[in-house]
Design a protein around this motif. Structure first.
Motif: not given
Length: 261
Positions: A148-149, A162, A158, A145
């Motif tokens: 991705s952020l 994800v 996300v 996570v």
């Protein structure tokens, strides 16, 4: 070699059964012989097709409806604090309730016939899948996570790219558990108000202490559960190719002392 080892215990059990039953070492009431089972199959044969269709249709309908409902509820509760606050307490309250204890209520609410049977299978599957989905989301590695952020992904992106792929292996594990349990719930549901089905046949045969017929029906249920589980495993493979799930090789297998034959 590995397949031969897997057959060792089943072969031993079958040989023991044949030795005891054919030599009449055990009363046929407790351990029917192969001839007893064959006679039971011949006696049940005219009623098996309709019973088979009835039980399979009820179980599949309840399992699919319950799984979809449970996964969607689990995803909603995992994604939204508001949904968790509203329904989390209800889930925790009904989760420990034995499904079989609700059979009289299902019959009262839905009447006799297939409706309470489907509702019972659906309820059990939904509870299991909702809890499994929530726990699967909670166990997604945080590094996925965060990465991705950092790359600029939004919250919805996300969750879609994800979270959802990461929980697929766990969801399939829960689906397999729910599928096996669904056949047992079908048997229990048919104990009340059913007029057809494999579970209903078992009830009738148990009243006459027809152990051979009961074993035949148990064997059919086992084949159904094994076949359904095999279908789920086959569907799981192409969806989880990105994971290392080989039980006979890899780091985990080496730690457990397993080696490829």
């Amino acid at each position: 070699m590995g397949r031969l080892r897997k057959l060792a215990v089943p072969t031993l059990l079958v040989a023991t059964w044949l030795a005891l039953s054919l030599n009449h070492a055990v009363d046929p009431l407790y351990l029917p012989s192969p001839s007893d089972l064959w006679e039971a199959i011949e006696a049940l044969w005219p009623r098996l097709p309709s019973a088979f269709v009835s039980s399979v249709s009820v179980t599949l309908a309840g399992f699919v409806a319950g799984s979809v409902t449970g996964i969607l509820c689990g995803l909603a509760m995992a994604a939204s604090k508001t949904v968790r606050y509203l329904f989390g307490g209800l889930q925790e309250a009904i989760r420990p309730v034995p499904t079989f204890a609700l059979i009289p209520l299902f019959v009262l609410w839905f009447g006799l016939g297939k409706a309470p049977q489907i509702a019972m299978v659906m309820f059990g599957s939904a509870i299991l899948l909702s809890l499994a989905t929530i726990e699967a989301v909670r166990n997604v590695p945080p590094i996925y996570v965060r990465a991705s952020l950092l790359l600029g992904a939004g919250r919805l992106t996300v969750y879609r790219t994800v979270i959802l792929p990461a929980i697929v292996p766990h969801i399939f594990g829960a689906l397999r558990a729910a599928a096996v349990a669904s056949w047992g719930r079908d048997v229990a549901a048919e104990y009340v108000g059913a007029q057809d089905g494999l579970g209903y046949l078992m009830i009738v045969q148990s009243q006459y202490f027809d152990t051979a017929s009961m074993w035949v029906i148990i064997f059919i249920y086992s084949l159904l559960a094994i076949s359904f589980d095999a279908l789920l495993r086959a569907a799981q493979r192409p969806l989880t190719q990105w994971t290392d799930r080989n039980a006979e090789s890899g780091v985990v297998a080496n730690v457990l002392g397993q080696t490829r034959s």
